[in-house]
Design a protein around this motif. Structure first.
Motif, PDB file in Angstrom:
ATOM      1  N   UNK A 141      40.601  39.506  24.221  1.00  0.00           N
ATOM      2  CA  UNK A 141      39.739  38.661  23.410  1.00  0.00           C
ATOM      3  C   UNK A 141      38.334  39.215  23.315  1.00  0.00           C
ATOM      4  N   UNK A 142      37.903  39.961  24.342  1.00  0.00           N
ATOM      5  CA  UNK A 142      36.600  40.625  24.292  1.00  0.00           C
ATOM      6  C   UNK A 142      36.671  41.794  23.311  1.00  0.00           C
ATOM      7  N   UNK A 143      35.569  42.033  22.596  1.00  0.00           N
ATOM      8  CA  UNK A 143      35.550  43.099  21.591  1.00  0.00           C
ATOM      9  C   UNK A 143      35.870  44.455  22.202  1.00  0.00           C
ATOM     10  N   UNK A 144      35.403  44.697  23.420  1.00  0.00           N
ATOM     11  CA  UNK A 144      35.595  46.017  24.019  1.00  0.00           C
ATOM     12  C   UNK A 144      37.001  46.246  24.566  1.00  0.00           C
ATOM     13  N   UNK A 145      37.928  45.337  24.270  1.00  0.00           N
ATOM     14  CA  UNK A 145      39.329  45.543  24.677  1.00  0.00           C
ATOM     15  C   UNK A 145      40.248  45.723  23.476  1.00  0.00           C
ATOM     16  N   UNK A 146      39.692  45.721  22.267  1.00  0.00           N
ATOM     17  CA  UNK A 146      40.515  45.783  21.060  1.00  0.00           C
ATOM     18  C   UNK A 146      40.564  47.209  20.525  1.00  0.00           C
ATOM     19  N   UNK A 147      41.777  47.682  20.243  1.00  0.00           N
ATOM     20  CA  UNK A 147      42.001  49.034  19.747  1.00  0.00           C
ATOM     21  C   UNK A 147      42.892  48.980  18.504  1.00  0.00           C
ATOM     22  N   UNK A 148      43.005  50.137  17.851  1.00  0.00           N
ATOM     23  CA  UNK A 148      43.926  50.277  16.737  1.00  0.00           C
ATOM     24  C   UNK A 148      44.464  51.698  16.752  1.00  0.00           C
ATOM     25  N   UNK A 163      41.458  54.278  17.948  1.00  0.00           N
ATOM     26  CA  UNK A 163      40.064  53.906  17.704  1.00  0.00           C
ATOM     27  C   UNK A 163      39.800  52.610  18.455  1.00  0.00           C
ATOM     28  N   UNK A 164      38.582  52.465  18.930  1.00  0.00           N
ATOM     29  CA  UNK A 164      38.178  51.272  19.677  1.00  0.00           C
ATOM     30  C   UNK A 164      37.117  50.523  18.893  1.00  0.00           C
ATOM     31  N   UNK A 165      37.184  49.202  18.935  1.00  0.00           N
ATOM     32  CA  UNK A 165      36.169  48.387  18.285  1.00  0.00           C
ATOM     33  C   UNK A 165      34.964  48.257  19.205  1.00  0.00           C
ATOM     34  N   UNK A 166      33.783  48.215  18.599  1.00  0.00           N
ATOM     35  CA  UNK A 166      32.558  48.028  19.366  1.00  0.00           C
ATOM     36  C   UNK A 166      31.503  47.399  18.469  1.00  0.00           C
ATOM     37  N   UNK A 167      30.503  46.808  19.079  1.00  0.00           N
ATOM     38  CA  UNK A 167      29.391  46.219  18.343  1.00  0.00           C
ATOM     39  C   UNK A 167      28.269  47.238  18.241  1.00  0.00           C
ATOM     40  N   UNK A 168      27.770  47.438  17.035  1.00  0.00           N
ATOM     41  CA  UNK A 168      26.669  48.367  16.826  1.00  0.00           C
ATOM     42  C   UNK A 168      25.439  47.906  17.593  1.00  0.00           C
ATOM     43  N   UNK A 169      24.791  48.834  18.293  1.00  0.00           N
ATOM     44  CA  UNK A 169      23.579  48.491  19.042  1.00  0.00           C
ATOM     45  C   UNK A 169      22.402  48.252  18.109  1.00  0.00           C
ATOM     46  N   UNK A 170      22.576  48.655  16.834  1.00  0.00           N
ATOM     47  CA  UNK A 170      21.471  48.496  15.871  1.00  0.00           C
ATOM     48  C   UNK A 170      21.450  47.105  15.257  1.00  0.00           C
ATOM     49  N   UNK A 171      22.605  46.671  14.701  1.00  0.00           N
ATOM     50  CA  UNK A 171      22.622  45.377  14.013  1.00  0.00           C
ATOM     51  C   UNK A 171      23.771  44.478  14.447  1.00  0.00           C
ATOM     52  N   UNK A 172      24.465  44.870  15.554  1.00  0.00           N
ATOM     53  CA  UNK A 172      25.587  44.103  16.103  1.00  0.00           C
ATOM     54  C   UNK A 172      26.772  43.989  15.133  1.00  0.00           C
TER      55      UNK A 172
END
Length: 216
Positions: A141-148, A163-172
């Motif tokens: 459920x956490x963003x850093x555990x989702x892959x494709x 590929x792994x999902x992550x939140x951009x440090x610039x604009x989330x």
């Protein structure tokens, strides 16, 4: 690799796809194992790579880069050493097959001695490092555990990257990053991490119909 069948031809692939329900194909192309069968949630697979020089080997659970928990996701160089099987689960909870448009969680099919640690893959930074390494201990459920899983195309129909999902440090904003292998000269171990160059992988069913481990 012993007993590993070569990827099927394009013609055989076309006939294999007829075995995949239309509902699965409509939401993306099915991800295939080295025998040409669609990846199934909950089934253990070895994740292997024949990519040299940095990428060849078998994905496995390894000790933490700092010698503590959580444990890391590593790439064993020796094909004669059995890696740790992984299982996939669909993030939405819907679907019978894993496709190249399916958001997934990846878990090792084993246990660890780390207290209350899950086997779910996640990515995170350590010691203010700019690199984000893959470890276990994630919470689905956490963003850093989702892959494709992404099909690389070309002549090898069962070659993929993660590929792994992550939140951009610039604009989330939600972005993706390739999963690759990083060599640590201190430990002599290759760790999976978020990198520019992807690790090219294939998937082999970990257990035969007799319940015995397949040979990698």
């Amino acid at each position: 690799m012993k007993n590993m069948l070569l990827p099927l031809s394009f013609l055989l692939l076309a006939s294999t796809l007829t075995l995949v329900p239309e509902t699965a194909r409509a939401s993306g192309n099915p991800v295939l194992d080295v025998n040409g069968f669609g990846l199934l949630p909950g089934v253990p697979y070895y994740m292997v790579s024949s990519q040299w020089p940095i990428g060849g080997g078998v994905v496995s659970l390894g000790g933490d880069i700092n010698g503590t928990c959580p444990l890391d996701v590593i790439l064993l160089e020796n094909f004669c050493v059995t890696g740790t099987p992984v299982t996939f689960s669909i993030a939405s909870g819907e679907g019978l097959f894993i496709t190249d448009s399916t958001d997934i969680y990846i878990s090792f099919d084993t246990t660890s001695n780390c207290t209350n640690e899950t086997m779910v893959w996640m990515h995170e930074s350590f010691n203010s490092s700019s690199a984000e390494f893959l470890t276990v201990g994630g919470v689905e459920g956490d963003v850093n555990t989702i892959f494709r899983i992404v099909n690389l195309g070309g002549s090898f129909v069962s070659s993929y990257k993660l590929v792994a999902y992550k939140l951009s440090s610039y604009d989330l904003a939600l972005t993706t990053s390739n999963v690759g292998a990083v060599f640590d000269s201190t430990t002599g171990i290759r760790y999976l991490a978020l990198t520019e160059t992807p690790l090219i992988v294939e998937f082999q069913v970990a257990y035969g119909s007799d319940g015995l481990k397949a040979v990698v």
